[in-house]
Enzyme design. Structure first.
Site, PDB file in Angstrom:
ATOM      1  N   ILE A  55       1.129  -1.408  -0.049  1.00  0.00           N
ATOM      2  CA  ILE A  55      -0.154   0.740  -0.135  1.00  0.00           C
ATOM      3  C   ILE A  55       0.462   1.015  -0.200  1.00  0.00           C
ATOM      4  CG2 ILE A  55      -1.595  -0.852   0.645  1.00  0.00           C
ATOM      5  CD1 ILE A  55      -1.256   0.112   4.006  1.00  0.00           C
ATOM      6  N   ASP A  56       0.108   2.801  -0.500  1.00  0.00           N
ATOM      7  CA  ASP A  56       1.546   3.787  -0.712  1.00  0.00           C
ATOM      8  C   ASP A  56       1.700   4.164   0.891  1.00  0.00           C
ATOM      9  OD1 ASP A  56       0.787   3.853  -3.066  1.00  0.00           O
ATOM     10  OD2 ASP A  56      -1.140   5.194  -3.395  1.00  0.00           O
TER      11      ASP A  56
END
Length: 302
Positions: A137-138
């Site tokens: 995930i970012d």
């Protein structure tokens, strides 16, 4: 440089250049292969071509794979919010601002550095830079990730991702008021043709499907639940911006003027469910939205 040369036969005729490379270099990601094409490390008949070039019979494809720098990723004593752990997997609730794995210019303070300190065994499938990392995930997205502690677990989890059977549910706050109660965005995502740090809806991109559902409407914003059918880079951020409702606080795809003092987009990976790689049972984890998210919702409720 690692020089390789290929002559195209009828099996690969009319195939895109990047797709051909992904078939002959199975250990390399498509994004990496597109990057070396852009960097002019791939020639067709001694000429530079783009990733979408359609190969012709008897084309000569010359590929220079750059030598990888030897990198040492150091374990670091960084606190982790561990939701579950056994001999096969670790389930982490990642906080906003933490990068998942080292990358050029950012080799410390990552989730991988913390994992290497916490446990001795991690899957080696993704090499020394991304040990155990099955999905990402970012940096500025918070929430749940599963990490593989051995190669068998990694393969089984990766297969679930590929088959879209892993449950991934996000909470997001978007700009504007979404009128319909639920919807689906089914648009292909690829690298932005001009801005390399961005992804975009592009012809020839990889299929990307996001289902969304309204949780609560505010005067100028909407709180939504997003369920990923696929998992492309920046998928929710790109898809919501595409339908005119970018994520609040998104520095890349959102509004330039922000009404809240945020560190990044308001996106939280709230729920993750998968078949345990050795037990064969479905397990599911959920995490509460972080404090900064609560504070913004409280302001909007007023």
């Amino acid at each position: 440089m690692n020089l390789r040369e290929f002559i195209i036969d009828n099996i690969y005729e009319n195939l895109r250049l990047d797709l051909f490379l992904s078939k002959v270099f199975e250990d390399k990601s498509r994004s990496y292969l597109q990057k070396i094409i852009e960097d002019k490390n791939v020639l067709v008949n001694d000429k530079v071509k783009k990733s979408n070039y359609k190969l012709k019979r008897n084309d000569k494809v010359t590929v220079d794979i750059p030598e990888l720098e030897e990198l040492i990723v150091e374990p670091e004593n960084i606190d982790l919010d561990i939701l579950y752990e056994d001999s096969d997997v670790i389930v982490i609730n990642k906080h906003q601002g933490m990068v998942v794995h080292p990358a050029p210019g950012n080799y410390s303070g990552t989730l991988v550095n913390a994992l290497l300190y916490h446990c001795k065994d991690l899957s080696g499938i993704n090499g020394v830079i991304r040990p155990g990392i099955v999905h990402r995930i970012d940096k500025d997205t918070s929430g749940i990730l599963v990490i593989a502690k051995n190669d068998n677990s990694h393969r089984k989890l990766a297969e679930q991702l590929k088959e879209h059977s892993m449950k991934r549910e996000y909470i997001a706050l978007v700009e504007g008021v979404i009128k319909e109660d639920k919807g689906t965005v089914d648009k292909p995502i690829g690298r932005h043709p001009k801005e390399r740090i961005k992804m975009a809806i592009v012809d020839g991109g990889r299929r990307a499907v996001t289902h969304y559902e309204v949780i609560e409407r505010f005067e100028k914003n909407t709180l939504i639940k997003c369920i990923l059918e696929t998992g492309r880079t920046h998928q929710i951020r790109v898809h919501m911006a595409y339908i005119g409702h970018p994520l609040v606080g998104d520095p890349v795809y959102g509004y330039k003027k922000q009404k809240f003092n945020l560190e990044g987009q308001m996106l939280h990976a709230k729920k993750l469910g998968f078949i345990h790689p050795s037990k064969g049972e479905y397990i599911e984890f959920e995490s509460e939205i972080p404090d900064y998210f609560h504070q913004v919702l409280k302001k909007l409720s007023k």
